[in-house]
Motif scaffolding. Sequence first.
Motif, PDB file in Angstrom:
ATOM      1  N   GLU A   8      35.812  43.234  32.667  1.00 16.74           N
ATOM      2  CA  GLU A   8      35.392  44.607  32.414  1.00 16.74           C
ATOM      3  C   GLU A   8      34.460  45.147  33.491  1.00 16.74           C
ATOM      4  N   VAL A   9      33.703  44.267  34.148  1.00 19.29           N
ATOM      5  CA  VAL A   9      32.728  44.728  35.143  1.00 19.29           C
ATOM      6  C   VAL A   9      33.140  44.375  36.564  1.00 19.29           C
ATOM      7  N   ASP A  10      34.303  43.706  36.744  1.00 20.09           N
ATOM      8  CA  ASP A  10      34.773  43.369  38.089  1.00 20.09           C
ATOM      9  C   ASP A  10      35.645  44.510  38.623  1.00 20.09           C
ATOM     10  N   THR A  11      35.587  44.701  39.922  1.00 15.23           N
ATOM     11  CA  THR A  11      36.323  45.805  40.546  1.00 15.23           C
ATOM     12  C   THR A  11      37.830  45.638  40.453  1.00 15.23           C
ATOM     13  N   LEU A  12      38.307  44.403  40.310  1.00 10.39           N
ATOM     14  CA  LEU A  12      39.745  44.149  40.186  1.00 10.39           C
ATOM     15  C   LEU A  12      40.064  43.360  38.914  1.00 10.39           C
ATOM     16  N   SER A  13      39.213  43.498  37.909  1.00 12.83           N
ATOM     17  CA  SER A  13      39.422  42.845  36.596  1.00 12.83           C
ATOM     18  C   SER A  13      39.548  41.335  36.716  1.00 12.83           C
ATOM     19  N   ARG A  14      38.747  40.747  37.577  1.00 15.59           N
ATOM     20  CA  ARG A  14      38.746  39.290  37.751  1.00 15.59           C
ATOM     21  C   ARG A  14      37.638  38.665  36.900  1.00 15.59           C
ATOM     22  N   THR A  15      37.781  37.383  36.672  1.00 19.63           N
ATOM     23  CA  THR A  15      36.749  36.625  35.958  1.00 19.63           C
ATOM     24  C   THR A  15      36.085  35.655  36.933  1.00 19.63           C
ATOM     25  N   TRP A  16      34.751  35.667  36.968  1.00 16.51           N
ATOM     26  CA  TRP A  16      33.963  34.767  37.833  1.00 16.51           C
ATOM     27  C   TRP A  16      33.126  33.858  36.935  1.00 16.51           C
ATOM     28  N   GLU A  17      33.315  32.551  37.097  1.00 17.56           N
ATOM     29  CA  GLU A  17      32.549  31.591  36.298  1.00 17.56           C
ATOM     30  C   GLU A  17      31.148  31.406  36.875  1.00 17.56           C
ATOM     31  N   THR A  18      30.238  30.936  36.036  1.00 24.23           N
ATOM     32  CA  THR A  18      28.942  30.488  36.544  1.00 24.23           C
ATOM     33  C   THR A  18      29.107  29.127  37.213  1.00 24.23           C
ATOM     34  N   ASP A  19      28.178  28.768  38.108  1.00 25.26           N
ATOM     35  CA  ASP A  19      28.356  27.549  38.919  1.00 25.26           C
ATOM     36  C   ASP A  19      27.720  26.314  38.304  1.00 25.26           C
ATOM     37  N   GLY A  20      27.201  26.415  37.083  1.00 20.58           N
ATOM     38  CA  GLY A  20      26.448  25.296  36.516  1.00 20.58           C
ATOM     39  C   GLY A  20      27.205  23.992  36.448  1.00 20.58           C
ATOM     40  N   SER A  21      28.508  24.033  36.086  1.00 22.14           N
ATOM     41  CA  SER A  21      29.280  22.794  35.929  1.00 22.14           C
ATOM     42  C   SER A  21      29.813  22.261  37.261  1.00 22.14           C
TER      43      SER A  21
END
Length: 637
Positions: free
Chosen positions: A21-34
Amino acid sequence: MKSALQVSYRINVGGPTITPEVDTLSRTWETDGSYNIFPQGSMSVSVSNKSIKYSQENGVNLTPLIAPNSVYATCVQMKDTEVMQPKFNLSWMVNVEESYSYLIRLHFCDIVSTSLDQLYFNVYINGIEGVEALDLSSQTKALSTAFYMDFVIDSSNITNGSILIQVGPPNLQLSTTNAILNGIEVMKMSNSANSLDGFFSVDGEYIGPNVTSKVMKIIAIVGLALAVIAFLLLAIMYIRWLRRPLDWEESRSLSSWILPLHSRRKKSCNTNLNTSDSPKSKNGGGHFVHYSPRGQEKFFHFAELQRATNNFDDKRVIGEGGFGKVYLGILEDGTNVAIKRGSGGSGQGMNEFITELSMLSKMRHRHLVSLIGYCDENSEMVLIYDYMSNGPFRSHLYGSNFSPLSWQKRLEICIGAARGLHYLHTGASQSIIHRDVKTTNILLDENYVAKVSDFGLSKAIQDKSQVSTAVKGSFGYLDPEYFRSQQLTQKSDIYSFGVVLFEVLCARPVVCPTLPMEQANLADWVLQQYRIGNLHKMIDKNIVDTINHESYKIFSQIGVKCLADHGVDRPSMGDVLWHLEHALQLQIASSHVDIPLIDQSTNEYERNDDHLHGVTSDESANSSSILFSQMVNFQGR
């Protein structure tokens, strides 16, 4: 080459999950914790999304379609930006399929610096350096400006089914040490069959490369190469057989006429048959002894050395270095020797063997270790030396159970080593720079006479000149000017010897990572303490109550001069030797007359600070004028 791409990972480094919803191309970005495998060295940083700019520099039209500003507004940086260890890297690991190549896109945005040209760091992919000293300022011309770089890692460089991404500081002299990463994208590339799902089509047909034909081609090429090599070897052996010497059978080995090196040695021996150094041992029962054409070093057969060391038994090992292991050997006449055998996996190998053999063949000095002989039989590289029963100097300073040496004995050993180095610098037609001066390369015989050893890195140059060469030496002893300029001079040995002097005074390792950062490097800590007048607090507690103040002051002053940052400001080895002799005589004098010892409660700068080249106070001059009447005209050999 064109390839299809399939996204495997999109990671927002240092920030939260980014939803479509907030990405310019409707992509999903994970957090880097794992994926962050070194979180204890990492620290997250974030700024306002509105502060992020997109660069139009270098013809690249970077827009939020590449990655949203929320990716560039967060990052991970090094938690301890003053870390000394150059191998401290921020690290992330992702799991992948080994049979594919991958495109890796790394996103950067300098949101941690206060001004341009502060941030430089290296980028590594699976241990391979992708970028050295990446300078974001030169790429974006501004802070908080988005930037990305693409890397392709071939399937042959992927092991254990994972890709390791690292950023870390370069080996540069920088005021600040840091590294950052904002985002990671990992994309699988189609294989040689233009497939992202193996080498089979949907109907089960194999469309991959013809593995069998490739294997057959490789086998044919390797077989042809081996056949050519075998033919050449047979031809060489046949020619050598035709030219074999008439007395080849006496050597008890085919190598005496097959190998060129042994053939030359045999010829050299024959030319000396009428001299006093007969090639046949008087006590050897007909056993031949070869002499090196380089000097009077004895050639040993490998079988002799096996007998001397009980077939190189590990129980006989008395030392080990980059060249190989050192064994205690007992020759047939009962003589103890040190036998250094080159390691088959040694990275230094033949070059060090030849260098040390050629150097020691030309030099003889009381304070240089003596080369007795060598062996290069059967591809072995073995050097045989006089055995130094008291081992390396360092073992008598710390880290062992030896009784602590007195200050006078330490001075005598330092003087012996200085005489050996002075001879190297001035005693031959060409100046010889040792390049690896350290306490483990100063050996002690049964009478504690110092002898400089290990000439594998030595370099001959014209007197007082310099030569450009790859930087070699030991960490903690290495001349910083030589490291920066790669210009080798005699003053590089002077710096290393200065480190040795304070290692002797303080009886501690030259590099100790367990100490606080400012104390870890002995040379840096000594200079800092000397400047504020606290150097006397670092003296080895075993000698602090017996060391004469004037002796200590002369010793510390010349040691500090050896550690000057620029070689032109350092003394010559002759000057160092003079002042060490001076310090020794003052120490000896203090044992016969009532001369003050060091006052632990007094700041060094509260005392009269005599000049380096002599004692100026009337009292000191009168007490030592007789002692030094023979030293005024001292000249190094």
